[in-house]
Write a protein that holds these residues in place. Structure first.
Motif, PDB file in Angstrom:
ATOM      1  N   VAL A  75      31.528  52.268  65.918  1.00 17.09           N
ATOM      2  CA  VAL A  75      30.221  52.734  66.156  1.00 17.09           C
ATOM      3  C   VAL A  75      29.522  53.131  65.003  1.00 17.09           C
ATOM      4  O   VAL A  75      29.855  53.446  63.870  1.00 17.09           O
ATOM      5  CB  VAL A  75      30.514  54.479  66.770  1.00 17.09           C
ATOM      6  CG1 VAL A  75      29.172  54.901  67.004  1.00 17.09           C
ATOM      7  CG2 VAL A  75      31.289  54.254  68.098  1.00 17.09           C
ATOM      8  N   VAL A  76      28.312  52.164  64.988  1.00 14.87           N
ATOM      9  CA  VAL A  76      27.360  52.452  63.673  1.00 14.87           C
ATOM     10  C   VAL A  76      26.359  53.484  64.128  1.00 14.87           C
ATOM     11  O   VAL A  76      25.680  53.650  65.068  1.00 14.87           O
ATOM     12  CB  VAL A  76      26.778  51.057  63.569  1.00 14.87           C
ATOM     13  CG1 VAL A  76      25.765  51.174  62.556  1.00 14.87           C
ATOM     14  CG2 VAL A  76      27.611  49.844  63.601  1.00 14.87           C
ATOM     15  N   ASP A  77      26.451  54.684  63.209  1.00 10.69           N
ATOM     16  CA  ASP A  77      25.574  55.589  63.399  1.00 10.69           C
ATOM     17  C   ASP A  77      24.152  55.524  62.836  1.00 10.69           C
ATOM     18  O   ASP A  77      23.859  56.077  62.133  1.00 10.69           O
ATOM     19  CB  ASP A  77      25.936  56.995  62.646  1.00 10.69           C
ATOM     20  CG  ASP A  77      27.277  57.435  63.361  1.00 10.69           C
ATOM     21  OD1 ASP A  77      27.075  57.708  64.686  1.00 10.69           O
ATOM     22  OD2 ASP A  77      27.998  58.383  62.672  1.00 10.69           O
ATOM     23  N   HIS A  78      23.569  54.426  63.760  1.00 10.28           N
ATOM     24  CA  HIS A  78      22.199  54.018  63.519  1.00 10.28           C
ATOM     25  C   HIS A  78      21.743  53.581  64.702  1.00 10.28           C
ATOM     26  O   HIS A  78      22.264  53.391  65.548  1.00 10.28           O
ATOM     27  CB  HIS A  78      22.146  53.162  62.304  1.00 10.28           C
ATOM     28  CG  HIS A  78      21.107  53.278  61.239  1.00 10.28           C
ATOM     29  ND1 HIS A  78      19.833  53.058  61.690  1.00 10.28           N
ATOM     30  CD2 HIS A  78      20.938  53.654  59.845  1.00 10.28           C
ATOM     31  CE1 HIS A  78      18.926  52.971  60.601  1.00 10.28           C
ATOM     32  NE2 HIS A  78      19.652  53.711  59.541  1.00 10.28           N
ATOM     33  N   SER A  79      20.271  53.272  64.688  1.00 10.67           N
ATOM     34  CA  SER A  79      19.521  52.991  65.713  1.00 10.67           C
ATOM     35  C   SER A  79      19.335  51.268  65.806  1.00 10.67           C
ATOM     36  O   SER A  79      18.852  50.543  66.515  1.00 10.67           O
ATOM     37  CB  SER A  79      18.088  53.387  65.875  1.00 10.67           C
ATOM     38  OG  SER A  79      17.360  53.214  64.632  1.00 10.67           O
ATOM     39  N   TYR A  80      19.715  50.610  64.526  1.00 13.18           N
ATOM     40  CA  TYR A  80      19.494  49.216  64.286  1.00 13.18           C
ATOM     41  C   TYR A  80      20.835  48.956  63.090  1.00 13.18           C
ATOM     42  O   TYR A  80      21.566  49.921  62.593  1.00 13.18           O
ATOM     43  CB  TYR A  80      18.271  48.603  63.792  1.00 13.18           C
ATOM     44  CG  TYR A  80      17.842  49.242  62.527  1.00 13.18           C
ATOM     45  CD1 TYR A  80      18.244  48.253  61.234  1.00 13.18           C
ATOM     46  CD2 TYR A  80      16.917  50.067  62.293  1.00 13.18           C
ATOM     47  CE1 TYR A  80      17.633  49.036  60.095  1.00 13.18           C
ATOM     48  CE2 TYR A  80      16.491  50.772  61.349  1.00 13.18           C
ATOM     49  CZ  TYR A  80      16.916  49.868  59.977  1.00 13.18           C
ATOM     50  OH  TYR A  80      16.427  50.357  58.858  1.00 13.18           O
ATOM     51  N   CYS A  81      21.239  47.826  62.936  1.00 13.77           N
ATOM     52  CA  CYS A  81      22.298  47.227  61.940  1.00 13.77           C
ATOM     53  C   CYS A  81      21.933  47.355  60.700  1.00 13.77           C
ATOM     54  O   CYS A  81      21.494  46.328  59.939  1.00 13.77           O
ATOM     55  CB  CYS A  81      22.800  46.047  62.431  1.00 13.77           C
ATOM     56  SG  CYS A  81      23.870  45.985  63.803  1.00 13.77           S
ATOM     57  N   HIS A 115      20.040  62.319  61.210  1.00 19.21           N
ATOM     58  CA  HIS A 115      19.157  61.997  62.010  1.00 19.21           C
ATOM     59  C   HIS A 115      18.050  61.842  61.177  1.00 19.21           C
ATOM     60  O   HIS A 115      16.890  60.795  61.365  1.00 19.21           O
ATOM     61  CB  HIS A 115      18.802  62.702  63.341  1.00 19.21           C
ATOM     62  CG  HIS A 115      18.490  64.201  62.984  1.00 19.21           C
ATOM     63  ND1 HIS A 115      19.369  65.120  62.854  1.00 19.21           N
ATOM     64  CD2 HIS A 115      17.295  64.707  62.549  1.00 19.21           C
ATOM     65  CE1 HIS A 115      18.745  66.220  62.607  1.00 19.21           C
ATOM     66  NE2 HIS A 115      17.513  65.959  62.470  1.00 19.21           N
ATOM     67  N   VAL A 116      17.951  62.757  60.005  1.00 19.67           N
ATOM     68  CA  VAL A 116      16.700  62.469  59.115  1.00 19.67           C
ATOM     69  C   VAL A 116      16.574  61.197  58.697  1.00 19.67           C
ATOM     70  O   VAL A 116      15.469  60.445  58.363  1.00 19.67           O
ATOM     71  CB  VAL A 116      16.799  63.666  58.214  1.00 19.67           C
ATOM     72  CG1 VAL A 116      15.824  63.534  57.043  1.00 19.67           C
ATOM     73  CG2 VAL A 116      16.640  64.794  58.907  1.00 19.67           C
ATOM     74  N   GLN A 117      17.681  60.738  58.041  1.00 19.94           N
ATOM     75  CA  GLN A 117      17.965  59.421  57.505  1.00 19.94           C
ATOM     76  C   GLN A 117      17.643  58.259  58.106  1.00 19.94           C
ATOM     77  O   GLN A 117      16.876  57.294  57.927  1.00 19.94           O
ATOM     78  CB  GLN A 117      19.477  59.434  56.900  1.00 19.94           C
ATOM     79  CG  GLN A 117      19.574  57.989  55.840  1.00 19.94           C
ATOM     80  CD  GLN A 117      20.139  56.979  56.692  1.00 19.94           C
ATOM     81  OE1 GLN A 117      20.813  57.020  57.791  1.00 19.94           O
ATOM     82  NE2 GLN A 117      19.640  55.788  56.366  1.00 19.94           N
ATOM     83  N   VAL A 118      18.249  58.300  59.537  1.00 16.71           N
ATOM     84  CA  VAL A 118      17.860  57.414  60.593  1.00 16.71           C
ATOM     85  C   VAL A 118      16.307  57.402  61.032  1.00 16.71           C
ATOM     86  O   VAL A 118      15.783  56.092  61.008  1.00 16.71           O
ATOM     87  CB  VAL A 118      18.754  57.360  61.692  1.00 16.71           C
ATOM     88  CG1 VAL A 118      18.220  56.578  62.732  1.00 16.71           C
ATOM     89  CG2 VAL A 118      19.948  57.272  61.425  1.00 16.71           C
ATOM     90  N   LEU A 119      15.803  58.537  61.155  1.00 18.31           N
ATOM     91  CA  LEU A 119      14.251  58.464  61.518  1.00 18.31           C
ATOM     92  C   LEU A 119      13.494  58.043  60.186  1.00 18.31           C
ATOM     93  O   LEU A 119      12.600  57.126  60.573  1.00 18.31           O
ATOM     94  CB  LEU A 119      13.864  59.860  61.829  1.00 18.31           C
ATOM     95  CG  LEU A 119      14.116  60.475  63.045  1.00 18.31           C
ATOM     96  CD1 LEU A 119      14.151  61.934  63.343  1.00 18.31           C
ATOM     97  CD2 LEU A 119      13.562  59.490  64.391  1.00 18.31           C
ATOM     98  N   LEU A 120      13.851  58.285  58.843  1.00 14.96           N
ATOM     99  CA  LEU A 120      13.137  57.696  57.960  1.00 14.96           C
ATOM    100  C   LEU A 120      13.168  56.087  57.783  1.00 14.96           C
ATOM    101  O   LEU A 120      12.340  55.390  57.614  1.00 14.96           O
ATOM    102  CB  LEU A 120      13.648  58.190  56.449  1.00 14.96           C
ATOM    103  CG  LEU A 120      12.959  59.507  56.156  1.00 14.96           C
ATOM    104  CD1 LEU A 120      14.127  60.011  54.749  1.00 14.96           C
ATOM    105  CD2 LEU A 120      11.486  59.507  55.916  1.00 14.96           C
ATOM    106  N   ALA A 121      14.509  55.738  58.111  1.00 18.29           N
ATOM    107  CA  ALA A 121      14.555  54.136  58.058  1.00 18.29           C
ATOM    108  C   ALA A 121      13.775  53.588  59.096  1.00 18.29           C
ATOM    109  O   ALA A 121      13.391  52.391  59.099  1.00 18.29           O
ATOM    110  CB  ALA A 121      16.125  53.941  58.257  1.00 18.29           C
ATOM    111  N   ASN A 122      13.611  54.115  60.287  1.00 18.21           N
ATOM    112  CA  ASN A 122      12.739  53.716  61.384  1.00 18.21           C
ATOM    113  C   ASN A 122      11.282  53.792  60.817  1.00 18.21           C
ATOM    114  O   ASN A 122      10.385  52.819  61.368  1.00 18.21           O
ATOM    115  CB  ASN A 122      12.988  54.520  62.729  1.00 18.21           C
ATOM    116  CG  ASN A 122      14.168  54.171  63.212  1.00 18.21           C
ATOM    117  OD1 ASN A 122      14.685  53.144  62.902  1.00 18.21           O
ATOM    118  ND2 ASN A 122      15.032  55.117  63.767  1.00 18.21           N
TER     119      ASN A 122
END
Length: 312
Positions: free
Chosen positions: A176-182, A274-281
């Motif tokens: 499971v990749v804890d992210h919304s993309y690879c 989720h902060v990190q993932v949202l920033l990456a988005n």
């Protein structure tokens, strides 16, 4: 939170993207702005490309760079958004390892390309404002093509090793990749073997590209502002200031969240995932939606060109 995301038997030819970790219950809501931004990106960049192609008076270096930027933005956002929306809407979290690595390659290579083009565009503005009489003799078509090619080659050279290294690593369950993309760092966390080299390489390249490019951009705009301040008319100053500031804002939206998310992914201790993932988005979704507005629609030639194309 990943309990409903971990199917029991996964062969590691398949991974699962969790979306935005910890905010799965809000996926439907989060998908609304993401979807709107993607539609704006598609509409804005495609329109820009059509207008520039259709109007011969727009075949100038500035607009050729803008066309390249539009293509990069379309590829970059299309490589992640459709899959992200299918996670948000249909919980289709599965992605094959090959698709994942392809997505990773496109996202990272094209964001390095985008960075290179932002430098090219800052240089273009510098020549146009500080050396207007020699503009077309400095930025000839071969020079513009060479700059575009250099940005492309640099991205391929920097990003190919990342994908090959991940190919060679053994990945562990649960896949499971804890992210919304690879995202490279997020996928790297699945490695069973030592991934320190990959990690360091990834951080070094991002830091180098981010800091070197933003330094060159800052230098260009500093020289531009120096030239602008020596202009006599307040009107001309105001116009140049507003152009420069909007360019710098959109660039800040690209570099700052991008680098922040990379460092958080490596050194995160207290930051919620989720902060990190949202920033990456943010750095992959907002600039592509706003670039056509900031660089395109605010430019008089583009507005006139659009009108001419519509009237024809």
């Amino acid at each position: 939170s990943t309990s409903h995301f971990s199917p029991t038997n996964i062969s590691l030819s398949e991974l699962h993207l969790s979306g935005i970790p910890g905010l799965q219950h809000l996926h439907h809501w989060i998908s609304i702005p993401f979807c709107i931004m993607y539609l704006i990106t598609l509409a804005g960049n495609s329109t820009l490309l059509c207008v520039i192609k259709a109007d011969p008076s727009l075949h100038l270096p500035m607009f050729l760079f803008l066309s390249m930027l539009a293509v990069i933005d379309l590829v970059m956002s299309t490589s992640i958004t459709p899959k992200m929306l299918s996670i948000f809407w249909f919980r289709s979290t599965a992605i094959s390892l090959d698709a994942c690595l392809t997505q990773m390659y496109f996202v990272h290579a094209f964001s390095v390309m985008e960075s290179g083009l932002l430098v090219a565009m800052a240089f273009d503005r510098y020549v146009a404002i500080c050396n207007p009489l020699r503009y077309l003799s400095i930025l000839t078509s071969p020079v513009v093509a060479a700059i575009g090619l250099a940005a492309f080659i640099r991205a391929v050279v920097f990003m190919s090793p990342l994908t090959f290294q991940i190919r060679r690593l053994a990945l562990c369950r649960p896949a499971v990749v804890d992210h919304s993309y690879c995202e490279h760092m997020a996928v790297l966390k699945l490695a069973c073997s030592d991934a320190a080299f990959s990690n360091t390489y990834s951080l070094s390249v991002s830091t180098y590209v981010g800091s070197f490019d933003s330094l060159l951009i800052t230098l260009s705009y500093t020289l531009i502002l120096r030239a602008v301040l020596s202009l006599c008319s307040t009107q001309a100053r105001k116009k140049a200031f507003s152009t420069c500031s909007s360019h710098l804002c959109i660039m800040a939206l690209f570099y700052i969240p991008g680098l922040l998310s990379m460092y958080m992914e490596s050194y995160h201790q207290e930051v919620p995932p989720h902060v990190q993932v949202l920033l990456a988005n943010i750095y992959l979704l907002i600039p592509p939606a706003f670039n056509p507005l900031i660089y395109g629609i605010r430019t008089k030639q583009i507005r006139d060109g659009a009108l001419r194309v519509i009237c024809q």
